[in-house]
Design an enzyme around this catalytic site. Sequence first.
Site, PDB file in Angstrom:
ATOM      1  N   TYR A  72      -1.659  -1.091  10.391  1.00  0.00           N
ATOM      2  CA  TYR A  72      -1.814  -1.421   8.968  1.00  0.00           C
ATOM      3  C   TYR A  72      -0.631  -0.875   8.180  1.00  0.00           C
ATOM      4  O   TYR A  72      -0.010  -1.598   7.382  1.00  0.00           O
ATOM      5  CB  TYR A  72      -3.135  -0.838   8.448  1.00  0.00           C
ATOM      6  CG  TYR A  72      -3.372  -1.061   6.968  1.00  0.00           C
ATOM      7  CD1 TYR A  72      -3.907  -2.251   6.494  1.00  0.00           C
ATOM      8  CD2 TYR A  72      -3.072  -0.056   6.041  1.00  0.00           C
ATOM      9  CE1 TYR A  72      -4.138  -2.436   5.134  1.00  0.00           C
ATOM     10  CE2 TYR A  72      -3.307  -0.241   4.678  1.00  0.00           C
ATOM     11  CZ  TYR A  72      -3.844  -1.435   4.237  1.00  0.00           C
ATOM     12  OH  TYR A  72      -4.068  -1.622   2.888  1.00  0.00           O
TER      13      TYR A  72
ATOM     14  N   SER B  84       0.866  -1.180   0.000  1.00  0.00           N
ATOM     15  CA  SER B  84       0.000   0.000   0.000  1.00  0.00           C
ATOM     16  C   SER B  84       0.899   1.225   0.000  1.00  0.00           C
ATOM     17  O   SER B  84       2.069   1.140   0.399  1.00  0.00           O
ATOM     18  CB  SER B  84      -0.859  -0.023   1.268  1.00  0.00           C
ATOM     19  OG  SER B  84      -1.403   1.260   1.513  1.00  0.00           O
TER      20      SER B  84
HETATM   21  P1  NDP Z   1     -11.320  -6.473   1.461  1.00  0.00           P
HETATM   22  O1  NDP Z   1     -11.482  -6.047   2.877  1.00  0.00           O
HETATM   23  O2  NDP Z   1     -12.383  -6.177   0.470  1.00  0.00           O
HETATM   24  O3  NDP Z   1     -11.011  -8.040   1.423  1.00  0.00           O
HETATM   25  C1  NDP Z   1     -10.072  -8.569   2.309  1.00  0.00           C
HETATM   26  C2  NDP Z   1     -10.026 -10.063   2.160  1.00  0.00           C
HETATM   27  O4  NDP Z   1      -9.137 -10.577   3.158  1.00  0.00           O
HETATM   28  C3  NDP Z   1     -11.369 -10.706   2.373  1.00  0.00           C
HETATM   29  O5  NDP Z   1     -11.499 -11.824   1.523  1.00  0.00           O
HETATM   30  C4  NDP Z   1     -11.302 -11.169   3.825  1.00  0.00           C
HETATM   31  O6  NDP Z   1     -12.140 -12.288   3.970  1.00  0.00           O
HETATM   32  C5  NDP Z   1      -9.824 -11.523   3.948  1.00  0.00           C
HETATM   33  N1  NDP Z   1      -9.331 -11.486   5.315  1.00  0.00           N
HETATM   34  C6  NDP Z   1      -9.304 -10.419   6.150  1.00  0.00           C
HETATM   35  N2  NDP Z   1      -8.864 -10.784   7.352  1.00  0.00           N
HETATM   36  C7  NDP Z   1      -8.605 -12.117   7.286  1.00  0.00           C
HETATM   37  C8  NDP Z   1      -8.145 -13.073   8.219  1.00  0.00           C
HETATM   38  N3  NDP Z   1      -7.883 -12.754   9.496  1.00  0.00           N
HETATM   39  N4  NDP Z   1      -7.998 -14.356   7.817  1.00  0.00           N
HETATM   40  C9  NDP Z   1      -8.293 -14.701   6.549  1.00  0.00           C
HETATM   41  N5  NDP Z   1      -8.728 -13.844   5.622  1.00  0.00           N
HETATM   42  C10 NDP Z   1      -8.891 -12.564   5.990  1.00  0.00           C
HETATM   43  O7  NDP Z   1      -9.920  -5.834   1.008  1.00  0.00           O
HETATM   44  P2  NDP Z   1      -9.365  -5.395  -0.428  1.00  0.00           P
HETATM   45  O8  NDP Z   1      -9.795  -6.355  -1.463  1.00  0.00           O
HETATM   46  O9  NDP Z   1      -9.610  -3.958  -0.562  1.00  0.00           O
HETATM   47  O10 NDP Z   1      -7.794  -5.531  -0.158  1.00  0.00           O
HETATM   48  C11 NDP Z   1      -7.002  -6.576  -0.686  1.00  0.00           C
HETATM   49  C12 NDP Z   1      -5.550  -6.210  -0.454  1.00  0.00           C
HETATM   50  O11 NDP Z   1      -5.237  -4.991  -1.132  1.00  0.00           O
HETATM   51  C13 NDP Z   1      -5.205  -5.965   1.013  1.00  0.00           C
HETATM   52  O12 NDP Z   1      -3.905  -6.476   1.263  1.00  0.00           O
HETATM   53  C14 NDP Z   1      -5.192  -4.454   1.133  1.00  0.00           C
HETATM   54  O13 NDP Z   1      -4.344  -4.028   2.184  1.00  0.00           O
HETATM   55  C15 NDP Z   1      -4.641  -4.069  -0.229  1.00  0.00           C
HETATM   56  N6  NDP Z   1      -4.949  -2.702  -0.635  1.00  0.00           N
HETATM   57  C16 NDP Z   1      -6.240  -2.356  -0.935  1.00  0.00           C
HETATM   58  C17 NDP Z   1      -6.538  -1.066  -1.352  1.00  0.00           C
HETATM   59  C18 NDP Z   1      -7.936  -0.653  -1.697  1.00  0.00           C
HETATM   60  O14 NDP Z   1      -8.160   0.548  -1.977  1.00  0.00           O
HETATM   61  N7  NDP Z   1      -8.904  -1.550  -1.736  1.00  0.00           N
HETATM   62  C19 NDP Z   1      -5.479  -0.027  -1.462  1.00  0.00           C
HETATM   63  C20 NDP Z   1      -4.155  -0.502  -1.111  1.00  0.00           C
HETATM   64  C21 NDP Z   1      -3.929  -1.793  -0.717  1.00  0.00           C
HETATM   65  P3  NDP Z   1     -12.925 -12.762   5.299  1.00  0.00           P
HETATM   66  O15 NDP Z   1     -13.574 -11.549   5.882  1.00  0.00           O
HETATM   67  O16 NDP Z   1     -13.866 -13.795   4.759  1.00  0.00           O
HETATM   68  O17 NDP Z   1     -11.868 -13.357   6.167  1.00  0.00           O
END
Ligand code: NDP
Length: 250
Positions: A167, A154
């Site tokens: 984070y 990020s």
């Molecule tokens: P979302 O919150 O939409 O999705 C996150 C995913 O991670 C979900 O599938 C969630 O599933 C899973 N997850 C979260 N915590 C856990 C856990 N403890 N164990 C297992 N699975 C977990 O996030 P994004 O799609 O937006 O983000 C994806 C990546 O991109 C991340 O690394 C984020 O930091 C990065 N990012 C995103 C940006 C954005 O603007 N969207 C910008 C910069 C970076 P569940 O709840 O079912 O566990």
Amino acid sequence: EIIEQFNPDNCLQDRVILITGASAGIGKEAALEFARRGAHVVLIARNQENLEAVYDEIESTTQTRPIIFPYDLNTLNPDIAREMAYAIEQEYGRLDGVLFNASALGSKMSIAQYPEQQWLDVINTNVNSAFYLTKAMLPLLEAAPAGRMLFTTSSVGRKGRAYWGAYAVSKFATEGLMETLADELKATSNVRVFAVNPGGTRTAMRASAYPGENPETVPAPSEHMPLYCYLMSDASGDYHGASIDAYDYL
Ligand code: NDP
């Protein structure tokens, strides 16, 4: 330009790719897209119902064989990570790629006020689980012809920003893990590693970090998929160790 034009249907044919955070957002889109391009995907996230929905969609629209591991990465330990590697080897006999995508956002709060337990949970979910999975999966990836590891970073993982707390720190650590690994693997291994910063992308995490923003003003996860597929495939060749901004390739 190569990446913008990179769209071959079968670029991930018969690859086996592990995706963390595959139940929603960018990880879900990657799971669906990698499967459409021929990969057998292994899906990790906590929400079993959402994972099953992704599984069903892949089963009904592709010829590939997905599997799901409903699991909370905050509780991952080295033994479970090794069991997952063993299960993947039993099921497919190989592993070609890992997309480390799952992350917890945690609270937007000053370091002075940041809750200690939440700090541990965010670092554990975002960094330590990736370290355990890297150790467990590396032997399988090294046995593959073109192993790939894609970490998710990020912009707050390159320059600190007030109130992004654990984070932001977890994303600095992710960059460090990727770079350290890249330097270790460059001379001795076929495995290629990268970090991708998606930049503002239309997901639940983005909406929770920027509640006042109109989601339509940021790109959808699908717009990043040519880049993700390119990096996961053998088309990316010897490209290695870079931290890439996805919005440069939109
Ligand atoms: P979302 O919150 O939409 O999705 C996150 C995913 O991670 C979900 O599938 C969630 O599933 C899973 N997850 C979260 N915590 C856990 C856990 N403890 N164990 C297992 N699975 C977990 O996030 P994004 O799609 O937006 O983000 C994806 C990546 O991109 C991340 O690394 C984020 O930091 C990065 N990012 C995103 C940006 C954005 O603007 N969207 C910008 C910069 C970076 P569940 O709840 O079912 O566990």
